[in-house]
Design an enzyme around this catalytic site. Structure first.
Site, PDB file in Angstrom:
ATOM      1  CB  CYS A 151      -7.262  24.303   0.142  1.00 32.57           C
ATOM      2  SG  CYS A 151      -8.467  25.363  -0.534  1.00 32.57           S
ATOM      3  CD  GLU A 170     -12.854  16.263   7.520  1.00 27.13           C
ATOM      4  OE1 GLU A 170     -12.771  16.306   8.745  1.00 27.13           O
ATOM      5  OE2 GLU A 170     -11.916  16.589   6.774  1.00 27.13           O
TER       6      GLU A 170
HETATM    7  N1  SAH Z   1      -8.675  16.902  -6.646  1.00 22.97           N
HETATM    8  C1  SAH Z   1      -9.089  18.221  -6.945  1.00 22.97           C
HETATM    9  C2  SAH Z   1      -9.921  18.882  -5.870  1.00 22.97           C
HETATM   10  C3  SAH Z   1      -9.481  18.759  -4.437  1.00 22.97           C
HETATM   11  S1  SAH Z   1      -8.192  19.763  -3.852  1.00 22.97           S
HETATM   12  C4  SAH Z   1      -7.892  19.066  -7.316  1.00 22.97           C
HETATM   13  O1  SAH Z   1      -6.776  18.581  -7.233  1.00 22.97           O
HETATM   14  O2  SAH Z   1      -8.076  20.179  -7.769  1.00 22.97           O
HETATM   15  C5  SAH Z   1      -8.755  21.402  -3.897  1.00 22.97           C
HETATM   16  C6  SAH Z   1      -7.637  22.412  -3.975  1.00 22.97           C
HETATM   17  O3  SAH Z   1      -6.863  22.459  -2.767  1.00 22.97           O
HETATM   18  C7  SAH Z   1      -6.644  22.087  -5.083  1.00 22.97           C
HETATM   19  O4  SAH Z   1      -6.279  23.202  -5.802  1.00 22.97           O
HETATM   20  C8  SAH Z   1      -5.488  21.537  -4.280  1.00 22.97           C
HETATM   21  O5  SAH Z   1      -4.319  21.556  -5.022  1.00 22.97           O
HETATM   22  C9  SAH Z   1      -5.496  22.466  -3.072  1.00 22.97           C
HETATM   23  N2  SAH Z   1      -4.691  21.952  -1.975  1.00 22.97           N
HETATM   24  C10 SAH Z   1      -4.386  20.685  -1.691  1.00 22.97           C
HETATM   25  N3  SAH Z   1      -3.570  20.602  -0.613  1.00 22.97           N
HETATM   26  C11 SAH Z   1      -3.375  21.874  -0.192  1.00 22.97           C
HETATM   27  C12 SAH Z   1      -2.642  22.454   0.895  1.00 22.97           C
HETATM   28  N4  SAH Z   1      -1.969  21.707   1.743  1.00 22.97           N
HETATM   29  N5  SAH Z   1      -2.662  23.800   1.024  1.00 22.97           N
HETATM   30  C13 SAH Z   1      -3.373  24.566   0.177  1.00 22.97           C
HETATM   31  N6  SAH Z   1      -4.088  24.081  -0.866  1.00 22.97           N
HETATM   32  C14 SAH Z   1      -4.086  22.744  -1.057  1.00 22.97           C
END
Ligand code: SAH
Length: 349
Positions: free
Chosen positions: A339, A80
């Site tokens: 996110c 996605e």
């Molecule tokens: N693996 C990388 C990039 C992908 S996640 C990382 O961990 O940074 C991108 C962002 O979305 C990260 O900051 C992650 O912590 C956040 N994220 C993941 N799950 C989420 C959720 N349920 N609600 C809000 N942000 C979330």
């Protein structure tokens, strides 16, 4: 080696550069139309797909202008990618009028699935399948560029996967985009959950572009971070302080901030003790920007959102303490495009 590289084995090196340039030219729609290449080579390349990703489904949010695309790869895997558009006022020196300009930020994936298994993230629940190729990363950009018929203002590598675990392909993809478009390195942010060896590596790697970094911190207390992010390594916080200082020494630029991403989870990482720990840690990181993230629901057991009042209290506290601090505005929640919600199985029909 991929098919394109194989077909170019006996060609001069600059042919690949000519091809990469043409990838971003919206008037070119296949390899046969790349007029800078000799006819025989065009003939050889003509059956290659022009994009390494195919649109499978697309969803448009009804509450904002976010779009989410489910893309199919050549082996049938799905990823996605998200487009977030918003209007902003353009500076217009010497005039009292402020024209509105549309800004497009794309969120790209770096892997099929993810191996990190952070408890709050839907991607981790799908598991890890494979790294994306350089072309598959670049072509998420090209996909949106074609769909928009124009300019993309920003790229965030915050989609599915852990970018630093696909180091070489990510680096190549970013360099191809930077070399062939108007996007500058400060318009690109890569988000990582923090892989110390790879973070060290990129500081000594002259070919890694000087993009901005966002670190998914989510807690400045080791035990809490470990509980919600299994990838957390002992003493990561100490490492992060040291790494940030080395990073700023290497890139002494005012536009290169280090972003700390802090997902706020009720009763998990949002009490006064956690706030003070974040303040203490952030004080040791030069040119830091703190981004507080409201939890987007991913049906994760026992997890819920911190109240908006509490998020605002943290925001005001951190601003008063002198930090640049923002609250992330989640877009595309009705289409599971926010996110942490990217897991390919949203009902696209
Ligand atoms: N693996 C990388 C990039 C992908 S996640 C990382 O961990 O940074 C991108 C962002 O979305 C990260 O900051 C992650 O912590 C956040 N994220 C993941 N799950 C989420 C959720 N349920 N609600 C809000 N942000 C979330």
């Amino acid at each position: 080696m991929n098919i394109l590289a194989e077909l170019l084995t006996n060609e001069p090196k600059y042919r690949l550069k000519q091809i990469q340039k043409a990838w971003f030219d919206l008037s070119v729609n296949n390899y046969e139309e790349i007029t800078t290449l000799p006819v025989e080579l065009r003939e050889k390349l003509k059956n290659l797909p022009w994009l390494a990703v195919k649109m499978h489904k697309i969803l448009k949010s009804k509450i904002d202008s976010t779009e989410k695309a489910l893309l199919e790869l050549s082996d049938g895997e799905l990823i996605e990618t998200v487009l977030m558009s918003r209007e902003s006022l353009k500076e217009n020196k010497g005039s009292s009028e402020w024209p509105v300009e549309e800004r497009h930020t794309i969120c790209v994936s770096s892997q099929v699935g993810c191996a990190m298994n952070c408890v709050f993230c839907a991607t981790g629940k799908v598991g890890f399948k494979r790294n994306l190729t350089t072309e598959e990363i670049v072509d998420q950009f090209r996909f949106w560029q074609r769909r928009l018929n124009g300019r993309i203002s920003n790229i965030v590598v915050m989609g599915q996967g852990e970018p630093l675990l696909n180091y070489d392909n990510l680096k190549n993809a970013l360099n191809i985009i930077l070399n062939n478009t108007e996007i500058g390195p400060t318009k690109i942010t890569v988000s990582t959950c923090g892989i110390p060896e790879q973070m060290d590596k990129l500081l000594t790697d002259k070919d890694f572009p000087q993009v901005c970094w966002a670190i998914s911190l989510h807690s400045a207390i080791e035990q809490t971070r470990k509980k919600i992010m299994p990838v957390h390594r002992k003493d990561f916080l100490k490492f992060l302080v040291d790494w940030s200082q080395r990073y700023h020494k290497l890139i002494p630029s005012r536009t290169h901030f280090i972003g700390l991403e802090y997902l706020m989870l009720a009763g998990v990482n949002d009490n006064e003790k956690h706030l003070k720990a974040l303040e203490k840690l952030a004080n040791k990181i030069p040119r830091v920007k703190i981004n507080l993230i409201p939890y987007n629901d991913t049906n994760s057991q026992g997890l819920s959102k911190t109240s908006q009042e509490m998020i605002e209290y943290w925001h005001d506290y951190l601003m008063k303490a002198g930090f640049v601090c923002t609250i992330r505005h989640s877009q595309g929640q009705d289409i599971a495009a926010a996110c942490g919600q990217l897991c390919n199985n949203f009902n696209y029909d």
